[in-house]
Design an enzyme around this catalytic site. Structure first.
Site, PDB file in Angstrom:
ATOM      1  N   GLU A 181       0.822  -1.203   0.000  1.00 19.52           N
ATOM      2  CA  GLU A 181       0.000   0.000   0.000  1.00 19.52           C
ATOM      3  C   GLU A 181       0.864   1.264   0.000  1.00 19.52           C
ATOM      4  O   GLU A 181       1.773   1.421   0.830  1.00 19.52           O
ATOM      5  CB  GLU A 181      -0.912  -0.002   1.229  1.00 19.52           C
ATOM      6  CG  GLU A 181      -1.728   1.249   1.434  1.00 19.52           C
ATOM      7  CD  GLU A 181      -2.695   1.500   0.294  1.00 19.52           C
ATOM      8  OE1 GLU A 181      -2.750   2.655  -0.177  1.00 19.52           O
ATOM      9  OE2 GLU A 181      -3.404   0.571  -0.117  1.00 19.52           O
TER      10      GLU A 181
ATOM     11  N   THR B 133      -6.075   2.596  -5.054  1.00 16.49           N
ATOM     12  CA  THR B 133      -5.912   1.167  -4.768  1.00 16.49           C
ATOM     13  C   THR B 133      -6.825   0.315  -5.645  1.00 16.49           C
ATOM     14  O   THR B 133      -6.413  -0.730  -6.172  1.00 16.49           O
ATOM     15  CB  THR B 133      -6.200   0.887  -3.283  1.00 16.49           C
ATOM     16  OG1 THR B 133      -5.197   1.518  -2.493  1.00 16.49           O
ATOM     17  CG2 THR B 133      -6.196  -0.609  -2.995  1.00 16.49           C
TER      18      THR B 133
ATOM     19  N   HIS C  50       0.169   2.588  -5.681  1.00 16.53           N
ATOM     20  CA  HIS C  50       0.102   3.975  -6.155  1.00 16.53           C
ATOM     21  C   HIS C  50       1.024   4.825  -5.302  1.00 16.53           C
ATOM     22  O   HIS C  50       1.642   4.331  -4.354  1.00 16.53           O
ATOM     23  CB  HIS C  50      -1.340   4.509  -6.106  1.00 16.53           C
ATOM     24  CG  HIS C  50      -1.979   4.429  -4.738  1.00 16.53           C
ATOM     25  ND1 HIS C  50      -1.656   5.272  -3.706  1.00 16.53           N
ATOM     26  CD2 HIS C  50      -2.915   3.582  -4.255  1.00 16.53           C
ATOM     27  CE1 HIS C  50      -2.379   4.969  -2.633  1.00 16.53           C
ATOM     28  NE2 HIS C  50      -3.141   3.929  -2.931  1.00 16.53           N
TER      29      HIS C  50
END
Length: 639
Positions: A253, A299, A475
């Site tokens: 993440e 995401t 990202h």
């Protein structure tokens, strides 16, 4: 003058002036719109005026003092919309669209993140509202109770329309086909203004919603021809080498590649991931020029791309707005071609990003969401379960899956605003004074330690050696609104080009039976992962509609399109409309024909991918004679 100011027309003039000035100030202070010349600067200053005349002019049709109430109501509403964009932009470097408003089910998990984006100086953005309300109360007694002659409000609206026409004409001079060929919302706001962008977005959303109704199988022909022409033949040394092996996919993440080998105060931030990159005995191949290609869905966009080799939408998230589309996703392909069991593991609740619905369309058998984990307060922070207990508690579920399996592990502790408990922080924060950037390194270290623990558990379980394992960043974690802090940490100015280069995210892969290739410098993106995995398993990617190409193929297409129409290659890049030499970082004043052709190619690719999603075109496509369309009714998630 006093008589004019205490009249209805005077109050209207004052509120228009306040609207104009305030909007321009917010443009300059809060948004990075990439103004590059005097005309663009003039349009940025000019465009709030036509919006003010059109939106506020409607209130002049009201009778007497009701016009003041209407004016204040419209003004307050427009200010609220603009401020919502300010807060949204501070993290996303983007503007709210109608599709993002349909994602409000996610907001319950965003409390801490939103609170972190509110600044103390935002109080200044309500001073004008207070003064205007007071001004109205003090002057309304002098207002005529009669309605203005109809020609006056009509004249105001006509003036606004004329100014907008002038505005659009000047914008088209600087950016031809502004409204026809743009994937970048910054351009619309820069040239036409935030409020006109909202109208543009509404029209775009309406047009996209009707595309599915009007779509037919004929619309698929150009898409199919394009993807087949782009197809890259597999490397024979890799084709089928991982057939029947488990696949463990680890979602890092908000993890950007600059963290790898980065030292904070002389200490490695991610020592375990660094070891995967540099230790040849670990047998990982690391792609150091791998970029994320997400847009507003962040995401969810990454998940869409990494399972479908399709781009996310230019507005909103396909997970939410196209959740009922037909997909031919990697999990379904693996199940139908080689009997794989598919599972997703995530320490948040299943409704977030509409996952519990769209996963069914992907053919995912099991979804282990927060309801499967111990969500006691001491194990939860920010968006959900901390990564260390998440990986530990996932192991029994992972070991129980019928093999071969495709397991997607989604981490979440390393997510804005990068909150971490003192007992979990094993490295000090940075000291830039930018709180979320400073904490970014602490949660990255926590994620790194979580991965080391998980890898040890995989080895102890016997799953490690017989599995394809890959890690990827979904990202960016640090947006362009933190360029000052990033410049300080990196020791160089974060320019437009540098910001684009910072969109690199990690992609590391270990393939059983293949020695790790060390560091691979090929330019690639998330779009390339699905065809790569298919070929590793001995499945022909040619059969499917995919926009990426095999990373290990000699024919791999090494240009990386971004969702806004920019792109990166090893030799040259296009960022915010400017071409650069990728190696020297110098601006290329005269783009070559090759550069312009690639630009057209990128725009075509984005447009064709959008057609697939907006028109739900895969319902018309049969990959091969053995393909069975996924039936979402066959899937049910929950204990």
């Amino acid at each position: 003058m006093r008589k004019f100011l205490t009249s209805k027309s005077g109050f209207f003039s004052v509120i228009v002036l306040c609207f104009w000035i305030k909007t321009y100030i917010i443009y300059q202070v809060e948004f990075d719109l990439g103004v590059q010349n005097i005309l663009q600067q003039f349009l940025l200053f000019f465009n709030p005026l036509n919006s003010a005349l059109i939106f506020l002019g409607v209130a002049l049709f009201a009778k007497g003092r009701k016009a003041g109430v209407w004016l204040l109501t419209i003004y307050t509403t427009l200010n609220a919309l603009l401020y919502a964009n300010v807060v949204f932009y501070r993290f996303n470097s983007d503007f709210i669209t109608i599709p993002t408003l349909t994602q409000t089910s996610n907001f319950t998990s965003l409390g801490g993140s939103i609170a972190d984006l509110v600044a103390w100086h935002d109080l200044f953005y309500i001073i004008d509202l207070i003064l205007l309300f007071a001004f109205f109360v003090l002057t309304k007694a002098h207002w005529s109770t009669e309605r203005l002659p109809i020609k006056k409000p009509l004249l105001v609206l006509a003036s606004g329309a004329i100014l907008f026409t002038v505005n659009l004409g000047l914008a088209e001079i600087d950016r031809p086909q502004l409204l026809k060929r743009t994937f970048d919302r910054n351009y619309i706001v820069k040239y036409l203004g935030a409020y006109n962008f909202m109208i543009y977005d509404a029209v775009q959303s309406f047009n996209s919603s009707k595309q599915r109704v009007l779509a037919s199988s004929d619309d698929l022909t150009e898409v199919e021809n394009y993807t087949k022409s782009k197809y890259a033949e597999p490397n024979p040394d890799y084709f089928g080498v991982a057939a029947g092996k488990n696949i463990i996919k680890i979602h890092l993440e908000s993890f950007q590649s600059f963290l790898i080998d980065y030292k904070l105060n002389g200490e490695e931030v991610t020592p375990f991931i660094n070891s995967l990159v540099h230790d040849s005995e670990q047998n990982f191949t690391y792609f150091d020029n791998f970029f994320h290609q997400t847009e507003q869905g962040k995401t969810a966009d990454a998940e869409l791309i990494m399972d479908n080799s399709l781009y996310g939408l230019p507005q909103g998230s396909a997970f939410v707005t196209k959740g009922n589309n037909t997909y031919q996703a990697l999990p379904a392909i693996l199940q139908q071609q080689q009997g794989y069991t598919n599972a997703v593991f995530h320490g948040d609740y299943k409704s977030f990003w509409n996952r519990d619905e769209i996963y069914k369309q992907f053919g995912i058998d099991e979804f282990y969401d927060a309801s499967y984990y111990d969500m006691d307060d001491d194990k939860v922070i920010g968006y959900g379960l901390k990564d260390k207990p998440f990986f530990a508690e996932s192991m029994p579920y992972l070991e129980s899956l019928p093999q071969p399996f495709y397991a997607h592990m989604i981490t979440l502790t390393h997510h804005h605003p990068y909150l971490i408990d003192d007992e979990d922080a094993t490295i000090g924060p940075a000291t830039t004074g930018d709180a979320s950037v400073d904490r970014y390194f602490q949660t990255a270290r926590y994620l790194d330690e979580s991965l080391e623990q998980f890898f040890n558990d995989l080895k102890a379980s016997g799953l490690y050696d017989d599995s394809v394992i890959f890690l990827y960043g979904d990202h960016y974690g640090v947006s362009t609104n933190h360029n000052r802090a990033m410049s300080e940490l990196l020791g160089e100015e974060v320019t437009k080009l540098k910001s684009a280069e910072l969109q690199r995210v990690p992609f590391l892969i270990k393939i059983p039976g293949i020695e790790g290739g060390g560091i691979n410098h090929e330019y690639a993106g998330q779009m390339d992962v699905v065809p790569t995995l298919l070929h590793l398993l001995g499945i022909e990617a040619r059969d499917y509609i995919q926009f990426g190409t095999d990373l290990f193929s000699e024919e791999h297409q090494d240009f990386v399109p971004f969702r806004n129409g920019d792109f990166m290659t090893e030799r040259f890049s296009r960022v915010d409309g400017v071409y650069y030499d990728t190696q020297t970082k110098e601006v290329i004043e005269e783009p070559t024909e090759e550069m312009e052709e690639l630009r057209e190619n990128v725009m075509q690719e984005l447009e064709l991918s959008d057609r697939v999603l907006y028109g739900d075109l895969l319902r018309f496509y049969t990959p091969n004679q053995n393909w069975t369309p996924v039936d979402p009714k066959n899937y049910r998630y929950g204990q």
